[in-house]
Structure formats: C-alpha cells, structure tokens
Motif scaffolding. Structure first.
Motif, PDB file in Angstrom:
ATOM      1  N   HIS A 137       1.089  -0.762   0.199  1.00  0.00           N
ATOM      2  CA  HIS A 137       0.043  -0.473  -0.030  1.00  0.00           C
ATOM      3  C   HIS A 137       0.783   1.195  -0.373  1.00  0.00           C
ATOM      4  CE1 HIS A 137      -4.173  -1.705   1.580  1.00  0.00           C
ATOM      5  NE2 HIS A 137      -3.718  -2.403   0.596  1.00  0.00           N
ATOM      6  N   LEU A 138       1.828   0.835   1.066  1.00  0.00           N
ATOM      7  CA  LEU A 138       3.070   2.021   0.849  1.00  0.00           C
ATOM      8  C   LEU A 138       3.810   1.988  -1.109  1.00  0.00           C
ATOM      9  CD1 LEU A 138       4.079   1.643   4.495  1.00  0.00           C
ATOM     10  CD2 LEU A 138       2.633   3.429   3.455  1.00  0.00           C
ATOM     11  N   ALA A 139       4.276   1.273  -1.315  1.00  0.00           N
ATOM     12  CA  ALA A 139       4.829   1.564  -2.715  1.00  0.00           C
ATOM     13  C   ALA A 139       3.375   2.259  -3.405  1.00  0.00           C
ATOM     14  CB  ALA A 139       5.134   0.354  -2.781  1.00  0.00           C
ATOM     15  N   PHE A 140       2.052   1.407  -3.074  1.00  0.00           N
ATOM     16  CA  PHE A 140       1.518   2.250  -4.226  1.00  0.00           C
ATOM     17  C   PHE A 140       1.448   3.525  -4.222  1.00  0.00           C
ATOM     18  CE2 PHE A 140      -3.571   2.925  -5.444  1.00  0.00           C
ATOM     19  CZ  PHE A 140      -3.073   2.876  -6.197  1.00  0.00           C
ATOM     20  N   ILE A 141       0.728   4.108  -2.932  1.00  0.00           N
ATOM     21  CA  ILE A 141       0.592   5.555  -3.021  1.00  0.00           C
ATOM     22  C   ILE A 141       2.362   6.790  -3.413  1.00  0.00           C
ATOM     23  CG2 ILE A 141       0.497   7.521  -0.855  1.00  0.00           C
ATOM     24  CD1 ILE A 141      -1.385   5.165   0.548  1.00  0.00           C
ATOM     25  N   GLU A 142       2.899   5.720  -2.953  1.00  0.00           N
ATOM     26  CA  GLU A 142       4.358   6.676  -3.206  1.00  0.00           C
ATOM     27  C   GLU A 142       4.692   6.831  -4.275  1.00  0.00           C
ATOM     28  OE1 GLU A 142       7.245   5.947   0.836  1.00  0.00           O
ATOM     29  OE2 GLU A 142       7.504   4.889  -0.488  1.00  0.00           O
ATOM     30  N   ALA A 143       4.679   5.759  -5.281  1.00  0.00           N
ATOM     31  CA  ALA A 143       4.843   5.556  -6.456  1.00  0.00           C
ATOM     32  C   ALA A 143       3.400   6.538  -7.212  1.00  0.00           C
ATOM     33  CB  ALA A 143       4.881   4.408  -7.125  1.00  0.00           C
ATOM     34  N   LEU A 144       2.248   7.047  -6.847  1.00  0.00           N
ATOM     35  CA  LEU A 144       1.565   7.619  -8.200  1.00  0.00           C
ATOM     36  C   LEU A 144       1.996   9.135  -8.291  1.00  0.00           C
ATOM     37  CD1 LEU A 144      -1.404   7.436  -4.918  1.00  0.00           C
ATOM     38  CD2 LEU A 144      -1.463   6.070  -6.900  1.00  0.00           C
ATOM     39  N   PRO A 145       1.597   9.228  -9.772  1.00  0.00           N
ATOM     40  CA  PRO A 145       1.590  10.662 -10.276  1.00  0.00           C
ATOM     41  C   PRO A 145       1.498  11.871  -9.530  1.00  0.00           C
ATOM     42  CG  PRO A 145      -0.010   9.334 -11.442  1.00  0.00           C
ATOM     43  CD  PRO A 145       0.687   8.707 -10.312  1.00  0.00           C
ATOM     44  N   ILE A 146       1.930  13.200 -10.141  1.00  0.00           N
ATOM     45  CA  ILE A 146       1.413  14.521  -9.442  1.00  0.00           C
ATOM     46  C   ILE A 146       0.718  15.040  -9.816  1.00  0.00           C
ATOM     47  CG2 ILE A 146       3.161  14.032  -7.436  1.00  0.00           C
ATOM     48  CD1 ILE A 146       4.668  16.185  -8.854  1.00  0.00           C
ATOM     49  N   ARG A 147       0.334  14.577 -11.608  1.00  0.00           N
ATOM     50  CA  ARG A 147      -0.422  15.594 -12.637  1.00  0.00           C
ATOM     51  C   ARG A 147      -0.424  14.197 -13.978  1.00  0.00           C
ATOM     52  NH1 ARG A 147       4.826  18.459 -13.277  1.00  0.00           N
ATOM     53  NH2 ARG A 147       5.487  18.043 -11.307  1.00  0.00           N
ATOM     54  N   TYR A 148      -0.815  15.286 -14.646  1.00  0.00           N
ATOM     55  CA  TYR A 148      -1.514  14.065 -15.186  1.00  0.00           C
ATOM     56  C   TYR A 148      -2.306  15.125 -15.899  1.00  0.00           C
ATOM     57  CZ  TYR A 148      -4.666  10.768 -18.291  1.00  0.00           C
ATOM     58  OH  TYR A 148      -5.076  10.062 -19.676  1.00  0.00           O
ATOM     59  N   GLN A 149      -1.930  15.393 -18.083  1.00  0.00           N
ATOM     60  CA  GLN A 149      -2.508  15.938 -18.850  1.00  0.00           C
ATOM     61  C   GLN A 149      -2.724  15.148 -19.896  1.00  0.00           C
ATOM     62  OE1 GLN A 149       0.767  19.218 -19.814  1.00  0.00           O
ATOM     63  NE2 GLN A 149      -1.336  20.655 -20.961  1.00  0.00           N
ATOM     64  N   ARG A 150      -4.298  16.155 -20.916  1.00  0.00           N
ATOM     65  CA  ARG A 150      -4.495  15.401 -21.444  1.00  0.00           C
ATOM     66  C   ARG A 150      -5.811  16.137 -22.569  1.00  0.00           C
ATOM     67  NH1 ARG A 150      -9.403  11.065 -22.329  1.00  0.00           N
ATOM     68  NH2 ARG A 150      -8.280   9.573 -24.121  1.00  0.00           N
ATOM     69  N   ASP A 151      -5.900  16.352 -23.584  1.00  0.00           N
ATOM     70  CA  ASP A 151      -6.678  16.635 -24.670  1.00  0.00           C
ATOM     71  C   ASP A 151      -6.636  18.453 -24.135  1.00  0.00           C
ATOM     72  OD1 ASP A 151      -8.544  17.337 -26.585  1.00  0.00           O
ATOM     73  OD2 ASP A 151     -10.679  16.389 -25.503  1.00  0.00           O
ATOM     74  N   GLY A 152      -5.649  18.825 -23.665  1.00  0.00           N
ATOM     75  CA  GLY A 152      -6.501  20.246 -23.902  1.00  0.00           C
ATOM     76  C   GLY A 152      -6.436  20.664 -21.642  1.00  0.00           C
ATOM     77  N   THR A 153      -6.843  19.634 -21.277  1.00  0.00           N
ATOM     78  CA  THR A 153      -6.839  19.485 -19.713  1.00  0.00           C
ATOM     79  C   THR A 153      -6.059  18.789 -18.913  1.00  0.00           C
ATOM     80  OG1 THR A 153      -9.058  18.969 -20.005  1.00  0.00           O
ATOM     81  CG2 THR A 153      -8.755  18.905 -17.993  1.00  0.00           C
ATOM     82  N   ILE A 154      -5.753  19.830 -18.002  1.00  0.00           N
ATOM     83  CA  ILE A 154      -4.464  19.632 -16.365  1.00  0.00           C
ATOM     84  C   ILE A 154      -5.359  18.592 -15.557  1.00  0.00           C
ATOM     85  CG2 ILE A 154      -2.775  20.341 -15.183  1.00  0.00           C
ATOM     86  CD1 ILE A 154      -2.273  21.925 -17.272  1.00  0.00           C
ATOM     87  N   PHE A 155      -4.869  17.634 -15.017  1.00  0.00           N
ATOM     88  CA  PHE A 155      -5.351  17.412 -13.944  1.00  0.00           C
ATOM     89  C   PHE A 155      -3.777  17.587 -12.449  1.00  0.00           C
ATOM     90  CE2 PHE A 155      -7.716  15.827 -16.939  1.00  0.00           C
ATOM     91  CZ  PHE A 155      -8.938  15.292 -16.969  1.00  0.00           C
ATOM     92  N   VAL A 156      -4.743  17.943 -11.566  1.00  0.00           N
ATOM     93  CA  VAL A 156      -4.157  18.135  -9.912  1.00  0.00           C
ATOM     94  C   VAL A 156      -4.294  18.184  -9.423  1.00  0.00           C
ATOM     95  CG1 VAL A 156      -1.759  19.008 -12.086  1.00  0.00           C
ATOM     96  CG2 VAL A 156      -3.724  20.343 -10.394  1.00  0.00           C
ATOM     97  N   HIS A 157      -4.243  17.492  -8.392  1.00  0.00           N
ATOM     98  CA  HIS A 157      -4.822  17.581  -6.749  1.00  0.00           C
ATOM     99  C   HIS A 157      -5.532  18.951  -6.608  1.00  0.00           C
ATOM    100  CE1 HIS A 157      -6.243  16.417  -3.152  1.00  0.00           C
ATOM    101  NE2 HIS A 157      -5.517  17.434  -2.304  1.00  0.00           N
ATOM    102  N   ALA A 158      -4.659  19.486  -6.227  1.00  0.00           N
ATOM    103  CA  ALA A 158      -4.879  21.199  -5.609  1.00  0.00           C
ATOM    104  C   ALA A 158      -4.229  22.326  -6.556  1.00  0.00           C
ATOM    105  CB  ALA A 158      -3.732  21.526  -4.335  1.00  0.00           C
TER     106      ALA A 158
END
Length: 243
Positions: A137-158
C-alpha cells in the motif's frame, strides 16, 4: 476525447464504488469503455475505510483498469508518517501533525487496525502501524503521479502556481496550493481540474474546475465527464451539464 474524473475520496470506499457504478452506466450509454478515469487524489484520511480505498484502487490498476490515480497531500502525509513519524510535511503547519484530529490520520490507521492512534504515544502507534500497514500500500501511494494532462486539460490535486509552465510546477504546489491559484482569473493554457479545497458542489470557474464537494466532511463524492470544452456531472440519473 472523453475523460472521467473523481474528486477527493478521503476514505469513503462505498461512495467511490457508487461513483464507479455511475461511470459504468455512462460508459454503457456512450459505448466508450476505454476513456481513462482520473482520481484527483486524497485517497485517505478522515473517512472510515482508507485501507479499503487504497486496496480497491491498487487492485483495479493491477487488473488492467484504465484508471489514473493522482497523489494528494493527505496521501503524502500518510506515507511520510509511515517512513518517519517525526517528519513534518513541508505543506503542513509546524504546530500540526498528521495524527491531529483536523488532519484525519487517526481514522486512516484505525482502518488498518491501529486503534486510538491520536491518543497514544507516537512511537507506540508507529510501531503498530509498521506491522499492520502493508508495504504494497505504501509503495502504491508513493509511486502515484502528481499530474496528468490530456486533451487540453490538466489534472492535479490542489492546483498550479500561476505563471509557471506546467512541466516546471513544484510538487508542494500541486499537492497543497490554494492562493494565489484560487483567485487567479487568467487563462492557464488548459482547464485545470483539481480538488483539495472543499466546496458545496462541483464548480466550473472558466479556467479551473473544482471537484472537491466535501466527502471528507459528510458531503457527496463527485464525478464528471469531460468531452472537449463540455463538462457534465454524473448523478444517479445520468449526466447534468456544468456551465
């Protein structure tokens, strides 16, 4: 292109499963079973089943689901505590700790079987947590990305730091920022889809879309589907347009 996105989960597995059912219904209506589902971060804290949320998402990705799971500030605080209980996350006030009731770390550890974490010595709690929280579980969370971009849209947490190129954004900002992002009216070059700042309902501000409808505080968990410049919220009865 079509993209689904889900707001801050905060340990609410039953709400997450219900949201995925709504997405499945929309997939059947559109015939699109390939569009990614972006989870905007904050899988853990405050809610009753953080362990269940992490395992549900981990297994889904492992089994080939086209899911993107972003890291939130609460997710980073969780793994930071597990690696070093004396560590203070750079985005957190120095007078607070992850186990403070305001942050919700106690319910997260409770879901793993560590009881009354906020009321006992930190060293004892950490030793118990080290035995009960799976390393995967810890390894899964630590490896998560912090950004994602697709089709003119930016996805971030904050959010993002206005005026800074997307590729140069600092992790602390992507996970923690509020101002000056929330009040900045400028075009960021893409629609910024985020959570982190709880509001009453999903709201489109023109340059950003806030998905955090307060599941951490008893509100609903929200999901949207984005197609080009158009956004719909997914409710029990299907799509509702968001202006």
């Amino acid at each position: 292109m079509r993209t689904y996105a889900i707001g801050d989960i905060h340990g609410h597995l039953s709400l997450l499963q219900e949201i995925h059912d709504r997405i499945a219904m929309d997939r059947r209506a559109t015939g699109d079973h390939e569009a990614p589902v972006v989870h905007i971060g904050d899988l853990v804290d405050r809610g009753p089943d953080s362990r269940g949320v992490v395992e549900y998402l981990r297994q889904g990705i492992e089994h080939g689901e086209n899911w993107v799971v972003l890291k939130g500030n609460h997710d980073r605080m969780f793994t930071g505590f597990m690696r070093d209980p004396a560590r203070c996350d750079p985005g957190l006030r120095r007078d607070l700790s992850w186990l403070h009731p305001r942050l919700g770390g106690g319910p997260t550890l409770e879901s793993y079987g560590v009881h009354h974490a906020a009321d006992r010595p930190v060293g004892v709690v950490h030793r118990e947590a080290a035995e009960l929280v799976p390393e995967e579980h810890l390894a899964f969370i630590e490896a998560l990305p912090i950004r994602y971009q697709r089709d003119g849209t930016i996805f971030v947490h904050a959010g993002i730091r206005p005026g800074i190129p997307f590729a140069e954004q600092a992790e602390d900002d992507l996970l923690w920022i509020r101002e000056p992002f929330l009040s900045d009216p400028r075009d960021h070059g893409a629609l910024v889809v985020h959570g982190h700042t709880a509001i009453d309902a999903v709201t489109h501000y023109g340059n950003r879309l806030n998905l955090d409808s307060g599941a951490a505080y008893g509100g609903p968990l929200s999901a949207v589907v984005i197609e080009g410049q158009s956004v719909w919220q997914l409710g029990q009865d299907g799509r509702a347009p968001i202006a």
